[in-house]
Enzyme design. Structure first.
Site, PDB file in Angstrom:
ATOM      1  N   ASP A 229      17.618 -64.747  62.986  1.00  0.00           N
ATOM      2  CA  ASP A 229      16.897 -63.869  63.903  1.00  0.00           C
ATOM      3  C   ASP A 229      17.710 -63.672  65.193  1.00  0.00           C
ATOM      4  OD1 ASP A 229      14.281 -62.559  64.458  1.00  0.00           O
ATOM      5  OD2 ASP A 229      14.147 -64.041  66.078  1.00  0.00           O
TER       6      ASP A 229
ATOM      7  N   GLU B 202      20.625 -60.804  62.291  1.00  0.00           N
ATOM      8  CA  GLU B 202      20.008 -59.645  62.959  1.00  0.00           C
ATOM      9  C   GLU B 202      20.678 -59.489  64.323  1.00  0.00           C
ATOM     10  OE1 GLU B 202      15.684 -58.040  64.511  1.00  0.00           O
ATOM     11  OE2 GLU B 202      16.393 -60.041  64.974  1.00  0.00           O
TER      12      GLU B 202
ATOM     13  N   ASP C  90      14.155 -67.028  57.018  1.00  0.00           N
ATOM     14  CA  ASP C  90      14.428 -66.591  58.370  1.00  0.00           C
ATOM     15  C   ASP C  90      14.753 -67.838  59.184  1.00  0.00           C
ATOM     16  OD1 ASP C  90      14.245 -64.677  60.582  1.00  0.00           O
ATOM     17  OD2 ASP C  90      12.812 -63.624  59.285  1.00  0.00           O
TER      18      ASP C  90
ATOM     19  N   HIS D 164       9.829 -55.430  59.159  1.00  0.00           N
ATOM     20  CA  HIS D 164       8.535 -55.703  59.790  1.00  0.00           C
ATOM     21  C   HIS D 164       8.496 -55.309  61.262  1.00  0.00           C
ATOM     22  CE1 HIS D 164      11.203 -58.882  60.859  1.00  0.00           C
ATOM     23  NE2 HIS D 164      10.365 -59.293  61.791  1.00  0.00           N
ATOM     24  N   ASP D 165       9.609 -54.839  61.824  1.00  0.00           N
ATOM     25  CA  ASP D 165       9.657 -54.423  63.229  1.00  0.00           C
ATOM     26  C   ASP D 165       9.736 -52.907  63.390  1.00  0.00           C
ATOM     27  OD1 ASP D 165       9.808 -57.097  64.107  1.00  0.00           O
ATOM     28  OD2 ASP D 165      12.000 -57.088  64.082  1.00  0.00           O
TER      29      ASP D 165
HETATM   30  O1  ISL Z   1      13.168 -54.152  66.626  1.00  0.00           O
HETATM   31  C1  ISL Z   1      12.414 -54.198  67.518  1.00  0.00           C
HETATM   32  C2  ISL Z   1      11.602 -53.025  67.790  1.00  0.00           C
HETATM   33  O2  ISL Z   1      11.738 -52.575  69.114  1.00  0.00           O
HETATM   34  C3  ISL Z   1      12.220 -55.366  68.418  1.00  0.00           C
HETATM   35  O3  ISL Z   1      10.906 -55.374  68.770  1.00  0.00           O
HETATM   36  C4  ISL Z   1      12.474 -56.714  67.803  1.00  0.00           C
HETATM   37  O4  ISL Z   1      11.784 -57.632  68.553  1.00  0.00           O
HETATM   38  C5  ISL Z   1      13.899 -57.118  67.806  1.00  0.00           C
HETATM   39  O5  ISL Z   1      14.502 -56.347  66.845  1.00  0.00           O
HETATM   40  C6  ISL Z   1      14.103 -58.592  67.452  1.00  0.00           C
HETATM   41  O6  ISL Z   1      13.444 -58.908  66.281  1.00  0.00           O
HETATM   42  C7  ISL Z   1      13.332 -60.220  65.816  1.00  0.00           C
HETATM   43  O7  ISL Z   1      13.088 -61.169  66.824  1.00  0.00           O
HETATM   44  C8  ISL Z   1      11.831 -61.104  67.499  1.00  0.00           C
HETATM   45  C9  ISL Z   1      10.656 -60.917  66.567  1.00  0.00           C
HETATM   46  O8  ISL Z   1       9.538 -60.529  67.310  1.00  0.00           O
HETATM   47  C10 ISL Z   1      10.936 -59.892  65.500  1.00  0.00           C
HETATM   48  O9  ISL Z   1       9.857 -59.809  64.608  1.00  0.00           O
HETATM   49  C11 ISL Z   1      12.206 -60.293  64.810  1.00  0.00           C
HETATM   50  O10 ISL Z   1      12.528 -59.511  63.698  1.00  0.00           O
HETATM   51  C12 ISL Z   1      11.697 -62.406  68.257  1.00  0.00           C
HETATM   52  O11 ISL Z   1      11.864 -63.494  67.377  1.00  0.00           O
END
Ligand code: ISL
Length: 569
Positions: A210, A269, A102, A340-341
């Protein structure tokens, strides 16, 4: 390692996502780590995955479980050492598994030395590595409303935090502990390029970037329109797929990947991105990203930088997926159901209560058989489900806790907020991996940092490994099919049964074969419509139960293959 001469390796690959805190604990402290992952590599080799993607492992105060990095070129002690990392890469490579990291470069942790220096004085040379702005003229600094813009962060707070020492605000699209880097500054970009090269030189095979479509902001930082009933302005159009993002990514590839023989994977992402933008990111002629994680099938934009769960219906889901399949026909898709989100796929799109195994398998089939690279989130290969969280004390994730606090403060009944958290909280994807039926599911010998799902006594790797027909064996079959059947990788996508209430059916047509994929995404039996039956006529069954060839049972799916006659259709 498997490499096709003409196609990049990731086209025929399946990537497995590891959330290191929750995968496997090697030292008994209750938190997963690199030695733990290493001990479980045989699971991944048995499954047949081609690459693993590790969520962040760098040093971090863990305000957002590692998505707040305080040192880009090191390993957080909770996960191990650089030596552990090198051994993991070596052992993964020995099994033909590549390692993707990541790369969290939209923001750092507020504990990162860059930010510490930037905040130390207004005239510090690193000040401009982040976004600093004075309070609104005429308003009292630090008071609500004095923020430089009316933007809210992803995590239910203002997107600006006041720094009394230097009397300015800094921007953070996520928590206050995650200040946004200023990519306008070429020195910032060069620093990120150096970080990426450093890991590639250490042996990694690519990056998942990310929130990469948020790195470029409209430098005018305008206020967003405030919708009725909302607290913050709509900042989306100032930061999502921002003005210079394509330029930054083209530069990144040139500076970081230029001259490398085995071209690494770059997947971005991209919350809130559109198909049109995704085509720009991924078009082979532009060469920015290899593929993006779009959010259209999982979330729906409710404005104010918030994406709610997209209400589920088969026709809607099928339309979104098919649109992206067709729209990126000359590009490439990243295929995922969750990560994981997100809540667990079987709880979100399947039926974890009445048809758990069948729905987990069928959802896997339609994911893996689309055109693109499938990403399997740890635990999905055994059909892990959402955790039965009871009270707010059972939640841990910053997004969930902030959302609860803000909603309750705005007068939403706590039970209502809890119900929505149970369905959508990021904590659902973060419970420990269920290896066996024993204490703590074989994840740790200590006390796990998050509660293990009580269903681990029935749903676990050990049990499914021994049982052909299990979800786990099905994932393995799907991965093998991709490696053996070129049409899975390259075949053109065309939708069948386009108006059906419950079916997701399509063909994948290549030079030598046509695959016919049919899936019943419901608990009702369905009769197959004519176009599906005709497409499958005279074909061999590759995957799924034969049964009645005119129908599919509840959550049943089948994959057929028809060899194409040379010179004809
Ligand atoms: O997918 C989501 C659910 O609502 C968001 O919360 C998510 O934060 C967003 O997709 C961005 O995600 C990525 O960046 C964030 C981190 O908290 C996430 O875990 C990551 O995948 C900030 O770095």
């Amino acid at each position: 390692m498997r490499t096709d001469q003409d196609a990049p390796w990731w086209r025929s690959a399946v990537v497995y996502q590891i959330y290191p805190r929750s995968f496997a604990d090697g030292d008994g402290d209750g938190v997963g780590d690199l030695p733990g992952i290493r001990e479980r590599l045989d699971h991944l080799a048995w499954l047949g995955v081609d690459a693993l993607w590790l969520s962040p492992i760098q040093p971090s105060p863990m305000a957002d479980n590692g998505y707040d990095i305080s040192d880009y070129c090191a390993i957080d002690p909770v996960y191990g050492t650089l030596g552990d990392f090198d051994r993991l890469v070596e052992d993964a490579h020995a099994r033909g598994i590549r390692v993707v990291l990541d790369l969290v470069a939209n923001h750092t942790s507020d504990a990162h030395p860059w930010f510490q220096q930037a905040r130390s004085a207004r005239d510090h040379p690193r000040r401009d590595w982040y976004w600093w702005r004075p309070p609104r003229p005429g308003l009292v600094a630090g008071e609500p409303g004095a923020e430089p813009t009316n933007w809210g962060s992803f995590f239910s707070e203002p997107a600006w935090t006041y720094d009394p020492a230097t009397e300015e605000y800094y921007l953070h699209l996520f928590s206050a502990a995650q200040p946004d880097l200023n990519w306008e500054n070429p020195a910032v970009r060069r620093a990120i390029h150096r970080v990426a090269r450093w890991w590639l030189d250490r042996g990694v095979d690519g990056f998942r970037m990310d929130v990469v479509n948020l790195i470029s902001k409209d430098p005018a930082l305008p206020d967003g329109a405030v919708r009725r009933g909302e607290e913050y302005g709509d900042l989306g159009r100032f930061v999502v797929d921002g003005p210079r993002v394509h330029e930054y990514l083209a530069e990144f590839r040139r500076e970081v990947f230029g001259g490398r023989e085995d071209v690494p994977l770059l997947v971005g992402e991209a919350p809130g991105t559109s198909l049109e933008e995704a085509r720009c990111y991924t078009h082979p002629d532009r060469g920015e990203l290899d593929m993006v994680f779009h959010f259209e099938h999982v979330r729906v934009d409710r404005g104010e930088f918030k994406w709610d769960l997209r209400p589920f219906s088969v026709p809607d889901l099928r339309r979104v997926l098919a649109t992206w399949q067709v729209g990126l026909a000359d590009c490439w898709n990243a295929l995922y159901w969750d990560n994981h989100d997100q809540p667990r796929v079987v709880s979100r799109f399947g039926d974890a209560v009445r048809h758990r195994e069948a729905s987990a398998k069928t959802l896997a089939t339609v994911l893996h058989l689309q055109r693109g690279t499938p990403f399997v989130f740890q635990g999905d290969e055994i059909g892990m489900a959402n955790h039965p969280f009871a009270t707010i004390d059972d939640f841990d994730d910053i997004e969930s806790l902030n959302h609860y606090r803000r909603s309750v403060a705005l007068g939403v009944p706590p039970e209502e907020v809890l119900a929505s958290l149970r369905a959508m909280s990021r904590d659902n994807g973060r419970t420990p991996m269920q290896w066996d039926a024993g204490p703590a599911a074989g994840f740790t010998t200590g006390v796990p940092w998050r509660p293990v799902n009580p269903d681990h006594t029935e749903v676990n790797v050990a049990e499914q490994r021994e049982r052909p027909g299990s979800v786990l064996h099905h994932y393995r079959d799907l991965i093998r099919l991709r490696h053996e059947e070129p049409a899975v990788v390259e075949g053109a996508f065309a939708l069948l049964a386009a108006d059906h209430e419950h079916l997701f059916a399509f063909t994948r047509e290549s030079e030598d074969a046509t695959l016919v994929v049919m899936a019943n995404l419901s608990g009702e039996p369905v009769a197959l419509p004519d176009d599906v039956r005709e497409a499958a006529a005279g074909s061999e069954l590759l995957l799924g139960d034969a049964g009645d060839d005119g129908a599919l049972g509840p959550w049943q799916s089948r994959v057929h293959r028809r060899t194409r006659a040379r010179g004809g259709r």
